[in-house]
Design an enzyme around this catalytic site. Sequence first.
Site, PDB file in Angstrom:
ATOM      1  N   HIS A 258       0.181  -5.856   4.200  1.00  0.00           N
ATOM      2  CA  HIS A 258       0.305  -5.591   2.759  1.00  0.00           C
ATOM      3  C   HIS A 258      -1.084  -5.394   2.128  1.00  0.00           C
ATOM      4  O   HIS A 258      -1.325  -4.394   1.437  1.00  0.00           O
ATOM      5  CB  HIS A 258       1.033  -6.776   2.100  1.00  0.00           C
ATOM      6  CG  HIS A 258       1.242  -6.627   0.625  1.00  0.00           C
ATOM      7  ND1 HIS A 258       2.417  -6.156   0.077  1.00  0.00           N
ATOM      8  CD2 HIS A 258       0.432  -6.871  -0.431  1.00  0.00           C
ATOM      9  CE1 HIS A 258       2.316  -6.119  -1.239  1.00  0.00           C
ATOM     10  NE2 HIS A 258       1.113  -6.562  -1.575  1.00  0.00           N
ATOM     11  N   GLU A 259      -1.982  -6.317   2.387  1.00  0.00           N
ATOM     12  CA  GLU A 259      -3.324  -6.208   1.785  1.00  0.00           C
ATOM     13  C   GLU A 259      -4.098  -5.028   2.361  1.00  0.00           C
ATOM     14  O   GLU A 259      -4.910  -4.408   1.670  1.00  0.00           O
ATOM     15  CB  GLU A 259      -4.099  -7.517   1.953  1.00  0.00           C
ATOM     16  CG  GLU A 259      -3.446  -8.740   1.303  1.00  0.00           C
ATOM     17  CD  GLU A 259      -3.079  -8.547  -0.166  1.00  0.00           C
ATOM     18  OE1 GLU A 259      -3.745  -7.752  -0.859  1.00  0.00           O
ATOM     19  OE2 GLU A 259      -2.103  -9.191  -0.616  1.00  0.00           O
ATOM     20  N   HIS A 262      -3.244  -2.094   0.251  1.00  0.00           N
ATOM     21  CA  HIS A 262      -4.077  -2.061  -0.968  1.00  0.00           C
ATOM     22  C   HIS A 262      -5.501  -1.601  -0.638  1.00  0.00           C
ATOM     23  O   HIS A 262      -6.090  -0.771  -1.327  1.00  0.00           O
ATOM     24  CB  HIS A 262      -4.158  -3.460  -1.592  1.00  0.00           C
ATOM     25  CG  HIS A 262      -2.931  -3.876  -2.357  1.00  0.00           C
ATOM     26  ND1 HIS A 262      -2.442  -3.161  -3.421  1.00  0.00           N
ATOM     27  CD2 HIS A 262      -2.109  -4.952  -2.221  1.00  0.00           C
ATOM     28  CE1 HIS A 262      -1.361  -3.777  -3.925  1.00  0.00           C
ATOM     29  NE2 HIS A 262      -1.135  -4.873  -3.199  1.00  0.00           N
ATOM     30  N   GLU A 288       0.710  -0.888  -5.550  1.00  0.00           N
ATOM     31  CA  GLU A 288       1.762  -1.609  -4.819  1.00  0.00           C
ATOM     32  C   GLU A 288       2.562  -0.651  -3.925  1.00  0.00           C
ATOM     33  O   GLU A 288       3.087  -1.074  -2.886  1.00  0.00           O
ATOM     34  CB  GLU A 288       2.673  -2.318  -5.825  1.00  0.00           C
ATOM     35  CG  GLU A 288       3.581  -3.355  -5.225  1.00  0.00           C
ATOM     36  CD  GLU A 288       2.873  -4.657  -4.801  1.00  0.00           C
ATOM     37  OE1 GLU A 288       1.663  -4.825  -5.068  1.00  0.00           O
ATOM     38  OE2 GLU A 288       3.565  -5.502  -4.192  1.00  0.00           O
TER      39      GLU A 288
END
Lengths: 493, 493
Positions: A258-259, A262, A288
């Site tokens: 997830h990070e 980003h 997101e």
Amino acid sequence: MRNDILAELFDFQRDTEALAQIAGRLGWDQETVMPSGAAGQRGDEMAAIEGVLHARRTDSRLGDWLSALEGADLEPVAASKLRLIRREYARASKVPARLAAEIARVTSMAQGKWAAARAADDFAAFVPVLSEVLRLKREEGAALAAGGDVYDAMLDDYEPGMKAAELEAMFAEMRPRLVALRAAVLEKPAPAALSGTFPEAAQMALTRKLAEVFGYDFSRGRIDKAVHPFSSGSGSDVRITTRTSEDDPFNCFYSTIHEVGHACYEQGIAPDYALTPLGRGVSMGVHESQSRIYENQLGRSEAFTGWLYSEMQTVFGDIGVESARAFYAAVNRVQKDFIRTEADELQYNLHIMLRFDLERALVSGDLAVPDLEAAWNDRFKADFGYAVPRAALGCLQDVHWSVGLFGYFPTYSLGNVYAGCLHEKLRAEVPELDAQLAVADTSAATDWLRGAVQRHGALMTPREVITQACGTAPTAAPLLDYIEDKFSALYDL
Amino acid sequence: MRNDILAELFDFQRDTEALAQIAGRLGWDQETVMPSGAAGQRGDEMAAIEGVLHARRTDSRLGDWLSALEGADLEPVAASKLRLIRREYARASKVPARLAAEIARVTSMAQGKWAAARAADDFAAFVPVLSEVLRLKREEGAALAAGGDVYDAMLDDYEPGMKAAELEAMFAEMRPRLVALRAAVLEKPAPAALSGTFPEAAQMALTRKLAEVFGYDFSRGRIDKAVHPFSSGSGSDVRITTRTSEDDPFNCFYSTIHEVGHACYEQGIAPDYALTPLGRGVSMGVHESQSRIYENQLGRSEAFTGWLYSEMQTVFGDIGVESARAFYAAVNRVQKDFIRTEADELQYNLHIMLRFDLERALVSGDLAVPDLEAAWNDRFKADFGYAVPRAALGCLQDVHWSVGLFGYFPTYSLGNVYAGCLHEKLRAEVPELDAQLAVADTSAATDWLRGAVQRHGALMTPREVITQACGTAPTAAPLLDYIEDKFSALYDL
């Protein structure tokens, strides 16, 4: 003459952007490497650099330069930079310095009170401070709205151009389909979870490998451990954090992916845009969308989990599931749970809709702060089908409102919706995607995302960037179809 | 009225101090954790915060406040703060902005040219850039001196109040005694060095233990590895770095103890002084006195090395020396070497005197830059008794001149001289010191140093703080006596 003014303005902005990067790096330092005893002094340091940034963002020279450039005919990139500087200056100028300082003071204190109330499971203790934060944020929202809708003005801070009415229509389409699917899934037997031992060092080694697999550039970033996973920085210094839990390796791995989503957005922006207003992700929703498509549509796909299954067996030995298919089911397990940040793809957006409706009611005054807990619990029961046992698992679970983040929650769902649209287009552009994911080759997918979304930074509006990437305006349909297909197949519906 | 002005001035200064701490933390980040690819962007970030600091240090409001406070009758602590703010403002105001920017630009470029010239062992390649740096620094020195001595003005930046004539007299006393002792020692057989294997992880574990032994407060600091050991930060965030070399554990351990001395000075300053002009070490010389007394008079003492000998045997097994006495000799080994940073206590100050005389000649114009290499090599042969084989081991070994540090070198020797005075007084105050050091108990020594020197920060002048701590004005005699006693005993002279 105008060119001189433009150059002066852009030079000034460049230093402001650089100082904002420094403030961000201090935040990273605080969460990762700062000695515990330095917290007090760090507060003074942060206040000093925030003071410098606030002074620059409201500097009267900005107003003079912007006036002088009114109506100037600029090439598109310069025009876009100017548009963003104008937007930020207008925002900063609308909020009285006294109010900005008061919000900074109260929210910094409120976070501690929220943490204490959550630890004590005592919503009543949180009511006075939340009321105060809400009062100040409504005052700020009214100043920003200048006669328009207050909640829209709040939302605009995180998702420029978005309106509550549009979100309301989108959520109205999503809610019944997700509630029905959730009800059907929860009637089925739950798939087995992992079991085994997952030593921390091995988790960190595999998490670094996952970051590489998804294209994170370690020469312009690093991974450290922190209490909360986050991504920080833009341009050529974009750092991420993760966390480990010895009995839940998925937490570490999927937080990391997830990070990385980003971070790859920030790392993927055209280098020319660095330290300009274009050199950052354009909105929370588009940000997101990148973290979610990396984490979910790619990372939790059957194809990719097939690779991860054999990788985890190599690293950890017996992990308690007997087949790639059972592993895929374990990765995508739907459970009766209460915490948004741990929710599966199916239930996640139900968490957001609940918060969206409640925070709009708080902002409009239709819901009084003391009535929040009951309203939360009623709505939760209606959408999730099971009851919240205590406030720490209900309306006290998120830090957001205590620090004044109203209008922020819906950008999480918007990110999922955008990810759904991008994923549909990606499948059309890269038909061999599953074959690649099955051997942990994400390059076609991440190259496409970089070209279609990431490299533009903040050049276009959020809606423009998604529309241009997908060829059509964003709607919830692709996400809903994807979720229904995935979980119907997983749960034999 | 005057109280309001004073409060406004001190508030302004507090933010400046906080921003200076942030700039320092960025420097730490760059040397320890920054991704390699972030160097370019970091340059822009550093320039932005240095620009903010420069603007604050020359802000016209400072001049107004200081004028309004002329002749004010203040309590001593406030008076001392005001004296330091006045001093810094006067300095900043004397240097034209154009010149300050030019020095920043040229020295940042010159450091790379120096590194390349050193790597190529090519002094001629360094001559043009050193000439340019020297020209600019002389111009700055003339502006600061305002008719007085240019070298004294440079020196005053690092050691307020010190004059070249005073250093000259001090060095005239030191040089013949040290040259004679060096000649006598080098005729004796060299003691055995350590041998064995010294794994990195074990060195780092012992280095952390050493930091604790010397009173470093890890709750307000941390130790990381870096190419060059340094200490960074003030108040409650004082970080140090060290380095490891698998065949030279003393490099790691004594670098650590040295930096712990610097760090304990900063950590030992009265907490009330944090983020004020008093909340930093008062001068480079006094700073170095703390690092040196920790490293040498305490850390390389026979008593303490007795403890370290058994500690190292426990950690590393056979280390190739057969007794505590032989270990003590190995720690204090005098060798024919060329590099200042690796010099023993005996030869170190000879390195400094050489640089002091040469840089004064460069600044006065008595020595032309192209003649520096020959002058260096002649002087080295005269003082050390052996010849410099190549420029990288001679006049290209230090970064200082390339970055414009003229007047800085003598503060290293001044630190040693101050350490000698403090050590003499410490022995009188703590007669049982050796018994304590033999069991790694440094508390009496470090408590005394904290009370006598460290806690005052920059409240007094450098000379005042040493004079008050020792009861007499500083002279070179105690250091010279200590060195002669120590090395005469070690080498049976």
